[in-house]
Scaffold this active site. Structure first.
Site, PDB file in Angstrom:
ATOM      1  N   ASP A 243       0.903  -0.444  -0.013  1.00  0.00           N
ATOM      2  CA  ASP A 243       0.056   0.367  -0.115  1.00  0.00           C
ATOM      3  C   ASP A 243       0.745   1.228  -0.323  1.00  0.00           C
ATOM      4  O   ASP A 243       2.156   1.208  -0.330  1.00  0.00           O
ATOM      5  CB  ASP A 243      -1.033  -0.056   1.224  1.00  0.00           C
ATOM      6  CG  ASP A 243       0.318   0.418   2.833  1.00  0.00           C
ATOM      7  OD1 ASP A 243       1.014   0.486   2.617  1.00  0.00           O
ATOM      8  OD2 ASP A 243      -1.312  -0.106   3.615  1.00  0.00           O
ATOM      9  N   SER A 244       0.560   1.997   0.378  1.00  0.00           N
ATOM     10  CA  SER A 244       1.201   3.824  -0.376  1.00  0.00           C
ATOM     11  C   SER A 244       1.917   3.899   1.330  1.00  0.00           C
ATOM     12  O   SER A 244       3.264   4.419   0.543  1.00  0.00           O
ATOM     13  CB  SER A 244       0.065   4.558   0.202  1.00  0.00           C
ATOM     14  OG  SER A 244      -0.699   4.596   1.121  1.00  0.00           O
TER      15      SER A 244
END
Lengths: 78, 419
Positions: free
Chosen positions: A36-37
């Site tokens: 994820d980010s």
């Protein structure tokens, strides 16, 4: 395979807990490797630490695949 | 009235990475204490703890069993312990594959007393040495107390109440009591309830030692250091781990044919309003907490067969015992009361949940766990069965569990066997 590529892949395997053979140069961190980010923020920090390079936020945003990372590091490391 | 029963249990402790191993070791009078191995403690006043053992140990904990590699790297150990214990409890209850409808009415109330202290310590050093640009992006949500409940809800899709108690060493007991109320009030049919802690780190040990709470005089014989009610007790031994229970509305459990351990029938809570670390000398807060739990249960002291005491191996042990004596009156002669902290140390925010599980297993197996190292019972312990040294078979129909925390926060739970 270059030394940089080996080291990048090792960091990716360690941080994302993925199988080494999934970490191809074409692999996308988010789409293929389950990141994820925030994971990408962490990976970028680990690359900076490992290679002694600065990866500013605008450059980090453009790193979406393993080869993007290798390329940036090869071009910018001291 | 909606009733609340226990249908699943999960434990990670210094004596085992699951319920049955831990319980067998408790009944065998084993101690989980030893020299601190997680860091070099040679400059600390206290150099011992009850650590959860590594995976290659006879009863060690394998984090990889239920927690993803990536999450293990991102979060503090208390969250890893909590996720694992919650998974065990769901597996035990047969609830790993719930319907979407059930998930909407299933929640989490898993707290911690302190939270991610080791990670706060280590990232503070990163900040000081390498600057803000090297602080982990997972720093905050890897340390927050409510992130066991958060992680567990995400892992299992639990969409009901998501709650986390923070009441120091009363956390585990309050978590269970609060969750039981949520079920009674109809907010949920199923709640994962419990607590976890892992603060065996330089600043955690130093902080408690400086507060004069930790045992610092048994570094050369760690297994004898936790000795509740003994004349030579000298402070608690830090433990770590997690305990999580599945609480379930009675009709819901019955309808699906679940194994039912017991009923959570009484919950009492009070404040000392006295001192930040010391309990009220006459045990007033403890007394009122136990009294309320019994009243809610509709029981008298004579109905209680076993008390799992807060009993931390500090001066406060005899204050708790005094409160029990006052409340129980003549019934003090028929109750057994022990402190399992003598075996696994003080799990702080995890203690109330882990010890509630021991209470439940005492009812299941009709045996009460021992108070280790009780060689010379202190003054004021006369006429009370503190179950010294070895476990004892006896009738156990109903139990009382006490937890008291810094800040003067008290919680008591009454549970009983159900036919």
């Amino acid at each position: 395979m270059s030394d940089t590529a080996d080291r990048v892949k090792k960091i990716v395997v360690e941080h994302l807990g993925v199988e080494a053979d999934k970490v191809t140069e074409e692999a996308s961190f988010i789409d293929d490797l389950g990141a994820d980010s925030l994971d990408i923020v962490e990976l970028v920090m680990a690359f900076e630490e490992e290679f002694g390079v600065e990866i500013p936020d605008d450059a980090a945003e453009k790193i979406s695949t393993v080869s993007d990372a290798i390329k940036y590091i090869e071009e910018n490391k001291g | 009235m909606r009733r609340v029963v226990v249908t699943g249990l999960g434990l990670v402790t210094p004596l085992g990475a699951d319920v049955e191993t831990t319980w067998a070791n408790i009944l065998a009078s084993k101690s989980g204490a030893g020299p601190i191995t997680k860091f070099d403690a040679s400059d600390q006043k206290c150099q011992i703890a009850c650590e959860v053992k590594p995976a290659d140990h006879e009863y060690g904990f394998d984090a990889g069993k239920r927690v993803d590699h990536k999450i293990q790297r991102q979060v503090d150990p208390f969250i890893v312990f909590g996720i694992d214990a919650a998974g065990q409890a769901l597996e035990d209850a047969g609830l790993t594959d719930m319907s979407e409808e059930d998930k909407l009415m299933a929640g989490c109330s898993i707290g911690s007393g302190i939270g991610g202290l080791p990670g706060i310590e280590s990232e503070s050093l990163v900040l000081a040495e390498k600057g803000p640009g090297r602080v982990s992006p997972h720093f905050v949500h890897g340390r927050l107390i409510n992130l066991i409940s958060g992680q567990v809800s995400i892992k299992y899709g639990l969409k009901g109440p998501n709650h986390a108690v923070v009441t120091a060493c009363s956390t585990g007991a309050h978590s269970i009591g609060d969750a039981a109320r949520m079920i009674k009030d109809g907010d949920a049919d199923i709640m994962l309830a419990g607590g976890a802690e892992s603060t065996v780190c330089p600043i955690g040990i130093a902080g408690f030692a400086q507060a004069r709470a930790l045992n610092c005089s048994y570094n050369d014989r760690p297994e004898q250091a936790s000795r509740p009610y003994d004349k030579d007790r000298d402070g608690f031994v830090m433990g770590e781990g997690a305990g999580v229970l599945v609480l379930e509305e009675y009709e819901h459990a019955k309808a699906r044919g679940a194994k039912i351990y017991c009923e959570v029938i009484g919950y009492g809570l009070s404040g000392d309003a006295f001192h930040v670390t010391a309990p009220h000398p006459d045990g007033d807060g403890a007394y009122r907490s136990m009294q309320m739990a019994l009243k809610k249960a509709g029981m008298t002291p004579a109905d209680i067969d076993y008390i799992n005491a807060h009993g931390t191996s500090t001066m406060a042990d005899t204050i708790e015992l005094g409160a029990v004596r006052r409340l129980f009156g003549d019934a003090i002669g028929s109750v057994s009361m022990s402190s399992t902290k003598s075996a696994i140390g003080h799990l702080l925010g995890g203690a109330g949940a882990v010890e509630s599980i021991f209470c439940i297993l005492a009812m299941r197996d009709q045996i009460v766990p021992p108070t280790l190292n009780l060689d010379t019972p202190d003054e004021g312990t006369e006429g009370v069965d503190l179950v010294p040294h070895v476990a004892r078979k006896r009738e156990v129909r109903a139990v009382l569990n006490n937890s008291f925390g810094f800040g003067g926060t008290n919680a008591s739970l009454v549970m009983r066997k159900i036919d």
